[in-house]
Design an enzyme around this catalytic site. Structure first.
Site, PDB file in Angstrom:
ATOM      1  N   PHE A   1      -4.422   2.892  14.705  1.00  6.93           N
ATOM      2  CA  PHE A   1      -4.753   3.725  13.450  1.00  6.93           C
ATOM      3  C   PHE A   1      -5.897   3.437  12.849  1.00  6.93           C
ATOM      4  O   PHE A   1      -5.748   2.625  12.887  1.00  6.93           O
ATOM      5  CB  PHE A   1      -4.021   4.259  13.237  1.00  6.93           C
ATOM      6  CG  PHE A   1      -2.564   4.691  12.985  1.00  6.93           C
ATOM      7  CD1 PHE A   1      -2.158   5.466  14.480  1.00  6.93           C
ATOM      8  CD2 PHE A   1      -2.907   6.713  12.883  1.00  6.93           C
ATOM      9  CE1 PHE A   1      -1.365   5.697  14.892  1.00  6.93           C
ATOM     10  CE2 PHE A   1      -2.031   7.786  13.370  1.00  6.93           C
ATOM     11  CZ  PHE A   1      -0.880   7.691  14.477  1.00  6.93           C
TER      12      PHE A   1
ATOM     13  N   ASP B   1      -3.889  -6.582   4.890  1.00  6.76           N
ATOM     14  CA  ASP B   1      -4.676  -7.869   5.983  1.00  6.76           C
ATOM     15  C   ASP B   1      -4.988  -8.792   5.230  1.00  6.76           C
ATOM     16  O   ASP B   1      -5.737 -10.139   5.874  1.00  6.76           O
ATOM     17  CB  ASP B   1      -6.593  -7.091   5.638  1.00  6.76           C
ATOM     18  CG  ASP B   1      -6.889  -5.061   6.351  1.00  6.76           C
ATOM     19  OD1 ASP B   1      -6.182  -5.375   7.746  1.00  6.76           O
ATOM     20  OD2 ASP B   1      -6.780  -4.275   5.722  1.00  6.76           O
TER      21      ASP B   1
ATOM     22  N   LYS C   1     -13.165  -0.411  15.592  1.00  8.47           N
ATOM     23  CA  LYS C   1     -12.066  -1.091  15.671  1.00  8.47           C
ATOM     24  C   LYS C   1     -11.444  -0.708  16.532  1.00  8.47           C
ATOM     25  O   LYS C   1     -10.561  -2.191  17.378  1.00  8.47           O
ATOM     26  CB  LYS C   1     -10.716  -0.171  14.582  1.00  8.47           C
ATOM     27  CG  LYS C   1     -11.418  -0.648  12.670  1.00  8.47           C
ATOM     28  CD  LYS C   1     -10.481  -0.112  11.621  1.00  8.47           C
ATOM     29  CE  LYS C   1     -10.384  -0.811  10.544  1.00  8.47           C
ATOM     30  NZ  LYS C   1      -9.730   0.049   9.103  1.00  8.47           N
TER      31      LYS C   1
ATOM     32  N   ASN D   1       0.853  -0.950   0.067  1.00  6.80           N
ATOM     33  CA  ASN D   1      -0.236  -0.363  -0.480  1.00  6.80           C
ATOM     34  C   ASN D   1       0.481   1.126   0.418  1.00  6.80           C
ATOM     35  O   ASN D   1       2.007   1.277  -0.278  1.00  6.80           O
ATOM     36  CB  ASN D   1      -0.786   0.342   1.464  1.00  6.80           C
ATOM     37  CG  ASN D   1      -0.178   0.120   2.505  1.00  6.80           C
ATOM     38  OD1 ASN D   1       0.801   0.761   2.801  1.00  6.80           O
ATOM     39  ND2 ASN D   1      -0.493  -1.270   2.712  1.00  6.80           N
TER      40      ASN D   1
ATOM     41  N   PRO E   1      -2.313 -12.594  10.773  1.00  7.18           N
ATOM     42  CA  PRO E   1      -3.002 -12.194  11.674  1.00  7.18           C
ATOM     43  C   PRO E   1      -3.023 -10.767  11.769  1.00  7.18           C
ATOM     44  O   PRO E   1      -2.064  -9.531  11.180  1.00  7.18           O
ATOM     45  CB  PRO E   1      -1.495 -12.392  12.523  1.00  7.18           C
ATOM     46  CG  PRO E   1      -0.786 -12.544  11.269  1.00  7.18           C
ATOM     47  CD  PRO E   1      -1.436 -12.703  10.270  1.00  7.18           C
ATOM     48  N   ASP E   2      -4.229  -9.794  13.321  1.00  2.00           N
ATOM     49  CA  ASP E   2      -3.910  -9.102  13.472  1.00  2.00           C
ATOM     50  C   ASP E   2      -2.972  -8.581  14.499  1.00  2.00           C
ATOM     51  O   ASP E   2      -3.512  -8.930  15.681  1.00  2.00           O
ATOM     52  CB  ASP E   2      -5.630  -8.500  13.563  1.00  2.00           C
ATOM     53  CG  ASP E   2      -6.259  -7.435  14.357  1.00  2.00           C
ATOM     54  OD1 ASP E   2      -5.387  -6.513  14.419  1.00  2.00           O
ATOM     55  OD2 ASP E   2      -6.938  -7.112  13.339  1.00  2.00           O
ATOM     56  N   ILE E   3      -2.572  -7.229  14.096  1.00  2.79           N
ATOM     57  CA  ILE E   3      -1.249  -7.286  14.704  1.00  2.79           C
ATOM     58  C   ILE E   3      -2.115  -6.639  16.035  1.00  2.79           C
ATOM     59  O   ILE E   3      -1.601  -7.597  17.557  1.00  2.79           O
ATOM     60  CB  ILE E   3      -0.094  -6.720  14.763  1.00  2.79           C
ATOM     61  CG1 ILE E   3       0.427  -7.617  12.477  1.00  2.79           C
ATOM     62  CG2 ILE E   3       0.944  -6.083  15.371  1.00  2.79           C
ATOM     63  CD1 ILE E   3       1.597  -6.429  12.162  1.00  2.79           C
TER      64      ILE E   3
ATOM     65  N   LYS F   1     -11.143  -4.519  17.872  1.00  4.26           N
ATOM     66  CA  LYS F   1      -9.370  -4.971  17.996  1.00  4.26           C
ATOM     67  C   LYS F   1      -9.276  -4.783  19.707  1.00  4.26           C
ATOM     68  O   LYS F   1      -7.897  -5.514  20.372  1.00  4.26           O
ATOM     69  CB  LYS F   1      -8.405  -4.161  17.668  1.00  4.26           C
ATOM     70  CG  LYS F   1      -8.955  -4.355  15.954  1.00  4.26           C
ATOM     71  CD  LYS F   1      -8.115  -3.241  15.634  1.00  4.26           C
ATOM     72  CE  LYS F   1      -8.321  -3.182  13.800  1.00  4.26           C
ATOM     73  NZ  LYS F   1      -7.401  -4.276  13.011  1.00  4.26           N
TER      74      LYS F   1
ATOM     75  N   LYS G   1       9.364 -16.855 -10.590  1.00  5.31           N
ATOM     76  CA  LYS G   1       8.253 -16.200 -10.893  1.00  5.31           C
ATOM     77  C   LYS G   1       7.285 -16.554 -11.669  1.00  5.31           C
ATOM     78  O   LYS G   1       7.774 -17.567 -12.744  1.00  5.31           O
ATOM     79  CB  LYS G   1       9.364 -14.873 -11.875  1.00  5.31           C
ATOM     80  CG  LYS G   1       8.145 -14.070 -12.848  1.00  5.31           C
ATOM     81  CD  LYS G   1       8.876 -12.911 -13.163  1.00  5.31           C
ATOM     82  CE  LYS G   1       8.113 -12.127 -14.371  1.00  5.31           C
ATOM     83  NZ  LYS G   1       8.503 -11.292 -15.475  1.00  5.31           N
TER      84      LYS G   1
END
Ligand code: PMT
Length: 402
Positions: free
Chosen positions: A329, A285, A343, A217, A311-313, A347, A295
């Site tokens: 954030f 995500d 969130k 991103n 995984p969601d850190i 979370k 390749k």
């Protein structure tokens, strides 16, 4: 156009004399001048002859809006603003990069060019940001010169560690211009986080599809690195866990570089325990379900990717039995506060910093505007530089987090 209030300009009306000496990092002088102006400073530039081999005076003249001073013997320049006048004009002198040679001149009072003469003639506060080969930095002569300068009240912005232009690895890199400005604007370090361990994630993650392609991103790491630098200035022991970025680690910050979300989670768990955890990274995500060892060939008219969740850190750290104070954030393009609140609950964070993102917004730019969302409190902050915002966020959370 974004209007920035003067209160958001931490160097408003400050007269900054930027000295550039001759090292490969001289090119960073351009960005330094730009950021100082953005922070509200009036800037004049002095270059040594060697610096002009690395960056042109024209570039610095265009950015500072004033002719560059480079000679003791230029009658025209002396008639406009002589070297003694220039030395008196400055509130602060920042020499970046400061080579081993110029440090030696400053330490021993030599005055054989404009910059070294100005240093002797000024009563302004003097800052130096050394940058050189790691062996030259660690040489006894350089260290003795730096010690002498510190004893005389010169502020030394320690060089960052990392790979150097010559191929060596070690201390001696010029810190990022943003970190230099942060050091200048945080002249009075606070002790808000004294001795606290603060772990911060920053930058993007890269999720490889094969050895040459990845999903990522737009995160540059600027927000996370600014937080790391500000927390360090406030007395914290900082571990910065960074995805791939072009930024140097702020001086005094322990930086661990990772590429994937899984590696970032492993590094975060390894860094525990901590008092405060700040998740500023833009973590992918999902990642490709299968990673090609070679390749992958082109696949006709369309190509469907199989993705699996990462995984969601932040959520993983919030679930730890020894949970630190957790700040996340929420980077959103719509329904900002609603999604930030989701969130916060999903979370288990203590605060979510709602961050509207889009073209020229949030990602990569030097300024940011956020809203702090807590269980029973919402506070919108004005648009300001990420450097300033980092300090404001830390001041806001210090009450609850320490
Ligand atoms: O790096 P810059 O160019 O300066 O840009 C700054 C920024 C826009 C990246 C930053 O201010 C920001 O908003 N960071 C969070 C970006 C993000 O991924 O938000 P999110 O809404 O997708 O994730 C919510 C929170 O969970 C974030 O704290 C994120 O770090 C964390 N997360 C997300 C997914 C995941 N697998 N693990 C996580 O820990």
């Amino acid at each position: 156009m974004t209007m920035t209030k003067t209160t958001d300009k931490p160097l408003h009306h400050q007269r900054m004399l930027v000295g550039i000496s001759g090292g490969i990092a001289a090119y960073k002088g351009a960005e330094l001048v730009r950021l100082l102006k953005q922070a509200g400073a009036e800037v004049r530039v002095v270059m040594t002859d060697a610096a002009k081999a690395f960056i042109t005076p024209m570039t610095l003249q265009a950015l500072s809006g004033h002719p560059v001073h480079d000679s003791l013997w230029d009658l025209q320049a002396e008639a406009a603003m002589g070297h003694i006048e220039l030395a008196k004009w400055a509130d602060h002198v920042i020499v970046a990069p400061a080579t081993a040679d110029i440090l030696a001149k400053f330490a021993h009072g030599l005055a054989d060019d404009l910059l070294s003469t100005l240093i002797l003639a000024t009563t302004a506060s003097i800052w130096v940001a050394p940058a050189m080969n790691q062996q030259m930095w660690q040489a006894q002569a350089t260290q003795a010169n730096v010690m002498l300068l510190k004893q005389r009240g010169v502020h030394v912005i320690e060089p960052a560690e990392g790979e150097q232009a010559c191929g060596d690895v070690g201390p001696g890199r010029l810190p990022e211009p943003a970190a230099i400005v942060a050091a200048l604007t945080q002249r009075k370090p606070t002790t808000l986080f004294n001795g606290r361990h603060v772990v911060i994630t920053a930058g993007p993650t890269q999720e490889a599809l094969d050895p040459v392609r990845f999903i990522t991103n737009h995160s540059s790491g600027k927000m996370g690195y600014a937080l790391a630098s500000a927390a360090q200035a406030m007395g914290a022991r900082v571990t910065l866990i960074s995805g791939p970025t072009a930024l140097c680690a702020p001086a005094g910050v322990h930086c661990i570089r990772v590429d994937t979300a899984e590696a970032m989670l492993a590094a975060c768990l390894q860094a525990m325990p901590c008092h405060v955890f700040i998740a500023a990274a833009a973590v992918a995500d999902y990642r490709p379900a299968h990673k090609g060892t070679q390749k992958l060939p082109k696949q006709g008219q369309s190509w469907s990717l199989d993705l699996v969740p990462n995984p969601d850190i932040l959520a993983s750290i919030c679930r730890l039995p020894q949970k630190p104070y957790c700040v996340g954030f929420a980077a959103q393009t719509e329904d900002l506060l609603e999604k930030a609140r989701e969130k916060l609950n999903n979370k288990g964070a203590d605060v979510i910093i709602a961050n509207l993102v889009g073209p020229n917004l949030g990602f990569q730019v030097d300024e940011n505007q956020v809203t702090l969302v807590k269980a029973h409190e919402v506070e919108a902050l004005p648009m300001m530089s990420k450097i300033k915002l980092a300090s404001v966020i830390l001041e806001k959370i210090a009450k609850d987090a320490t």
